[in-house]
Enzyme design. Structure first.
Site, PDB file in Angstrom:
ATOM      1  N   GLY A  15       0.797  -1.214   0.000  1.00 19.81           N
ATOM      2  CA  GLY A  15       0.000   0.000   0.000  1.00 19.81           C
ATOM      3  C   GLY A  15       0.833   1.269   0.000  1.00 19.81           C
ATOM      4  O   GLY A  15       2.068   1.246  -0.036  1.00 19.81           O
ATOM      5  N   ILE A  17       1.293   3.926   2.381  1.00 21.28           N
ATOM      6  CA  ILE A  17       2.201   4.151   3.503  1.00 21.28           C
ATOM      7  C   ILE A  17       3.136   2.962   3.684  1.00 21.28           C
ATOM      8  O   ILE A  17       4.333   3.123   3.943  1.00 21.28           O
ATOM      9  CB  ILE A  17       1.417   4.432   4.799  1.00 21.28           C
ATOM     10  CG1 ILE A  17       0.564   5.700   4.649  1.00 21.28           C
ATOM     11  CG2 ILE A  17       2.369   4.582   5.985  1.00 21.28           C
ATOM     12  CD1 ILE A  17      -0.305   5.995   5.864  1.00 21.28           C
ATOM     13  N   ALA A  85      -1.756  -3.567   7.115  1.00 15.03           N
ATOM     14  CA  ALA A  85      -2.779  -4.118   6.224  1.00 15.03           C
ATOM     15  C   ALA A  85      -4.174  -3.754   6.717  1.00 15.03           C
ATOM     16  O   ALA A  85      -4.505  -3.998   7.881  1.00 15.03           O
ATOM     17  CB  ALA A  85      -2.631  -5.632   6.142  1.00 15.03           C
ATOM     18  N   LYS A 156     -11.830   0.145  12.711  1.00 14.60           N
ATOM     19  CA  LYS A 156     -10.510   0.481  13.231  1.00 14.60           C
ATOM     20  C   LYS A 156     -10.539   0.668  14.750  1.00 14.60           C
ATOM     21  O   LYS A 156      -9.561   0.341  15.441  1.00 14.60           O
ATOM     22  CB  LYS A 156      -9.974   1.739  12.542  1.00 14.60           C
ATOM     23  CG  LYS A 156      -9.670   1.562  11.065  1.00 14.60           C
ATOM     24  CD  LYS A 156      -8.619   0.486  10.816  1.00 14.60           C
ATOM     25  CE  LYS A 156      -7.228   0.953  11.161  1.00 14.60           C
ATOM     26  NZ  LYS A 156      -6.191  -0.057  10.815  1.00 14.60           N
ATOM     27  N   PRO A 179      -1.830   7.668  12.829  1.00 16.97           N
ATOM     28  CA  PRO A 179      -1.507   8.758  11.896  1.00 16.97           C
ATOM     29  C   PRO A 179      -2.740   9.587  11.566  1.00 16.97           C
ATOM     30  O   PRO A 179      -3.845   9.052  11.426  1.00 16.97           O
ATOM     31  CB  PRO A 179      -0.998   8.027  10.647  1.00 16.97           C
ATOM     32  CG  PRO A 179      -0.759   6.617  11.066  1.00 16.97           C
ATOM     33  CD  PRO A 179      -1.706   6.354  12.187  1.00 16.97           C
TER      34      PRO A 179
END
Length: 335
Positions: A15, A17, A85, A156, A179
């Protein structure tokens, strides 16, 4: 060379980042195993865009964090795991929320279980500022309430709580890095900066089509975010199971962001705000502004690149990308 010779695995390495974290780890001398999601296109995502000398130093593996047995094998013999991930596109989480739970919560559980079984020295779990929802206080520190304002952010939050539970229940050395809005080369066009730059630079696009211009965001250049990961991966004295914010402490509205991009690129294209590009009213996060004092105190990390310099670097990358034949037709920008 803080990571010289250390055995490190990066999930989500394919990905945006993740690929930058891999680059930074290679530069630090780490022995890197990079996990890319299995696909039928013989692709390792953005890892395929790394410089050949960097890519040659990385062990490339395809697989899926949703497979617990696979993760158990992957983490055997590793010292540090950077777990990036995840399914991250907020708009698609409204359409397929179950897939976000499967990847973001169950996938994280699989990583934690494997790390626990193999006695890893550190797991760095990736969170997001979206777990805070709209700012109730500014700047937002790690005590800010968590609010699931989208299925993505809810998944999340679940993953973050699983990391905390494994630290408390099993003394797993897991740290959560949170982040704020990261941007830079290799970012998907689902993100506002990449989408805006593409529309500004592409001659087939006559106007810049965006959603709501009023939300405020704290934008961090990707190399600064990658450095935050490396700092958290080795720092002593971190509180396991706890979160650390990675952001600049400065916020701009989306409208101000676009004005800066127009100045950087010399564009005078008109801006069109389209309802189809907006989140549901109760789901929009109005403001995100980081307080990164805790991360800085624990690791010494601080952002280095200004927003305008980061945007200029990203624009330069996109110019090269478009010159390679990635132009679109005007209809491609219509929702």
């Amino acid at each position: 060379m803080r990571y010289q010779g250390r055995r490190v695995v990066v999930t989500g390495a394919d990905g945006f980042i993740g690929s930058h974290v891999v680059e930074a780890l290679v530069a630090e001398g780490a022995d890197v195993t990079a996990l890319a999601l299995y696909n039928a296109f013989d692709s390792h995502g953005w890892l395929d865009d790394l410089a050949p000398d960097v890519r040659a130093k990385v062990k490339l593996v395809r697989g899926d964090v949703r497979d617990g047995g696979f993760m158990m094998r992957l983490l055997a013999g590793q010292e540090v795991c950077f777990h990036l991930a995840a399914l991250i596109a907020i708009p698609y989480s409204y359409d397929a929320p179950q897939s976000y739970v499967a990847t973001n919560v169950q996938g994280t559980l699989n990583v934690l279980e494997a790390a626990r079984a193999h006695g890893l020295a550190r797991v760095v779990h990736t969170s997001t500022s979206e777990v805070y929802g709209t700012a109730q206080t500014e700047p937002m520190d790690e005590t800010h309430p968590l609010q699931g304002q989208s299925p993505y952010s809810a998944s999340k939050i679940g993953a973050d709580m699983m990391a905390e539970a494994y630290a408390r229940s099993f003394e797993l050395p897991v740290v959560t890095l949170r982040p704020f809005n990261t941007f830079g080369p290799r970012q998907s066009e689902r993100a506002v900066i990449a989408s805006t730059i593409r529309q500004i630079l592409d001659p087939a696009c006559e106007a810049i089509r965006l959603g709501d211009l009023s939300p405020r965001r704290d934008f961090t250049f990707v190399t600064d975010t990658a450095e935050a990961f490396l700092a958290v991966g080795l720092a002593d004295g971190l509180q396991f199971g706890s979160a650390y914010n990675g952001g600049t402490g400065r916020a701009v509205t989306i409208g101000q962001l676009v004005e800066t991009l127009q100045r950087v690129t010399g564009s005078n294209k008109p801006i069109q705000s389209e309802a189809a590009r907006m989140r549901p009213a109760g789901s929009e996060v109005r403001a995100l502004l980081a307080d990164h004092a805790r991360l800085t105190a624990a690791t010494g990390w601080a952002p280095k690149l200004s927003l305008e310099d980061g945007l200029a670097s990203t624009v330069a990358w996109w110019r090269g990308r478009l010159s390679g034949g990635r132009a679109r037709s005007a209809t491609d920008y219509v929702v």
